[in-house]
Design a protein around this motif. Sequence first.
Motif, PDB file in Angstrom:
ATOM      1  N   GLY A  92       2.668 -32.039  41.305  1.00  0.00           N
ATOM      2  CA  GLY A  92       1.351 -31.401  41.157  1.00  0.00           C
ATOM      3  C   GLY A  92       1.428 -29.896  40.911  1.00  0.00           C
ATOM      4  N   GLY A 112      -3.465 -29.759  46.787  1.00  0.00           N
ATOM      5  CA  GLY A 112      -2.415 -30.688  47.208  1.00  0.00           C
ATOM      6  C   GLY A 112      -2.931 -31.751  48.159  1.00  0.00           C
ATOM      7  N   LYS A 134      11.032 -33.747  44.932  1.00  0.00           N
ATOM      8  CA  LYS A 134      10.364 -34.587  43.935  1.00  0.00           C
ATOM      9  C   LYS A 134      10.623 -36.061  44.224  1.00  0.00           C
ATOM     10  CE  LYS A 134      10.298 -31.017  40.435  1.00  0.00           C
ATOM     11  NZ  LYS A 134      10.934 -30.522  39.220  1.00  0.00           N
ATOM     12  N   GLY A 159       0.443 -36.785  47.167  1.00  0.00           N
ATOM     13  CA  GLY A 159       1.693 -37.352  47.692  1.00  0.00           C
ATOM     14  C   GLY A 159       1.478 -38.285  48.885  1.00  0.00           C
ATOM     15  N   ASN A 211       5.549 -39.252  36.111  1.00  0.00           N
ATOM     16  CA  ASN A 211       5.006 -38.701  37.342  1.00  0.00           C
ATOM     17  C   ASN A 211       5.394 -37.226  37.356  1.00  0.00           C
ATOM     18  OD1 ASN A 211       4.322 -38.110  39.993  1.00  0.00           O
ATOM     19  ND2 ASN A 211       6.008 -39.311  40.904  1.00  0.00           N
ATOM     20  N   LEU A 232      -3.141 -41.691  41.707  1.00  0.00           N
ATOM     21  CA  LEU A 232      -3.569 -40.350  41.298  1.00  0.00           C
ATOM     22  C   LEU A 232      -4.760 -40.386  40.342  1.00  0.00           C
ATOM     23  CD1 LEU A 232      -0.192 -38.404  40.862  1.00  0.00           C
ATOM     24  CD2 LEU A 232      -1.736 -38.427  42.828  1.00  0.00           C
TER      25      LEU A 232
HETATM   26  C1  X2W Z   1       4.285 -36.135  43.090  1.00  0.00           C
HETATM   27  C2  X2W Z   1       2.897 -36.135  42.490  1.00  0.00           C
HETATM   28  C3  X2W Z   1       1.821 -35.910  43.506  1.00  0.00           C
HETATM   29  C4  X2W Z   1       1.905 -34.535  44.156  1.00  0.00           C
HETATM   30  C5  X2W Z   1       4.504 -37.390  43.970  1.00  0.00           C
HETATM   31  O1  X2W Z   1       4.886 -38.426  43.446  1.00  0.00           O
HETATM   32  O2  X2W Z   1       4.243 -37.274  45.179  1.00  0.00           O
HETATM   33  C6  X2W Z   1       6.515 -35.882  42.138  1.00  0.00           C
HETATM   34  O3  X2W Z   1       7.038 -35.657  43.223  1.00  0.00           O
HETATM   35  P1  X2W Z   1       1.160 -33.300  46.410  1.00  0.00           P
HETATM   36  O4  X2W Z   1       0.133 -33.824  47.362  1.00  0.00           O
HETATM   37  O5  X2W Z   1       0.719 -32.078  45.714  1.00  0.00           O
HETATM   38  O6  X2W Z   1       2.513 -33.178  47.030  1.00  0.00           O
HETATM   39  N1  X2W Z   1       5.211 -36.123  42.000  1.00  0.00           N
HETATM   40  C7  X2W Z   1       7.330 -35.874  40.899  1.00  0.00           C
HETATM   41  O7  X2W Z   1       2.457 -33.575  43.658  1.00  0.00           O
HETATM   42  O8  X2W Z   1       1.234 -34.494  45.349  1.00  0.00           O
END
Ligand code: X2W
Length: 287
Positions: free
Chosen positions: A188, A37, A91, A71, A185, A106
């Motif tokens: 993760g 993450g 989300k 994120g 999107n 990403l």
């Molecule tokens: C996440 C994708 C990245 C993620 C976002 O846009 O932040 C959704 O919320 P972390 O660092 O594991 O929280 N997607 C749909 O999951 O990042």
Amino acid sequence: MKKRAMNQDWITTARTLSEALPYMQRYSGAIVVVKFGGNAMGDADAMAEFARDIVLMRQVGVNPVVVHGGGPMINDLLGRLGIESKFVRGKRVTDQATVEVVEMVLTGLVNKRIVQAIMDEGGRAVGLSGKDDDLMVCEADDPELGFVGRPIEMNVQVLRDLFSAGIIPVVAPVATGMDPLETFNVNGDTAAGAIAGALKADRLLLLTDVSGVKDASGEVVTSMSPDDVRRMTADGTIAGGMIPKTETALKAIEQGVRAVVILDGRVSNACLLELFTDHGAGSLIRR
Ligand code: X2W
């Protein structure tokens, strides 16, 4: 003439390696999906250490797959572009402008940083997203969230092909839809769970910034069954940001993943501690 001074640290290192043998034998050939993450990524040293653990896994015969988040890095670029970040039930609300930024950050910045870190430690890594070889095809998760995807079809052959070539796949959680012009999107944790489920992985490690699932008195529960998770969710012991992780864990186990571990990625050598020592780390969920 040379003399050798015995140092306690070296003796401990040799013993630790020796004690790891049964674990290395157990995990030889195993598939381990690691969700890394954004909050667990930390600084350059933490990234290098994570990469080293992954390369070591591969070196002893494990097939690791890294699925990353990012994120905080998405928030940062959205902020610089003057686009507001909004979350509903953990989300990101994702409109067209946001999904473009999510894909850039990403699949570009974060993915390549991890790929580079693995290569710097002497491993071979290839970065891909859910779009590559149709690895992960999604539909809209919830109309309120816009372009947030829920995986509906997985094509994991590309990951098996990379395993056979000795290459570590690094996956960004971005996917296509049934309409190939759509971009989704994907959370993760959700992406890591879907990939682990489709591979029927031996382990799914969810690296985060908390030490695991805590009971009512705040202590980390080291081992639990899916029924324990359901009970603790119903009575409110499992709450907030832990819910998407435990939900991912239950779904992955249902799909045939042998065990899921929720652990603190900021702890030194978290993955090695979990896989190769008696101690283990975080909370292990299995039937
Ligand atoms: C996440 C994708 C990245 C993620 C976002 O846009 O932040 C959704 O919320 P972390 O660092 O594991 O929280 N997607 C749909 O999951 O990042």
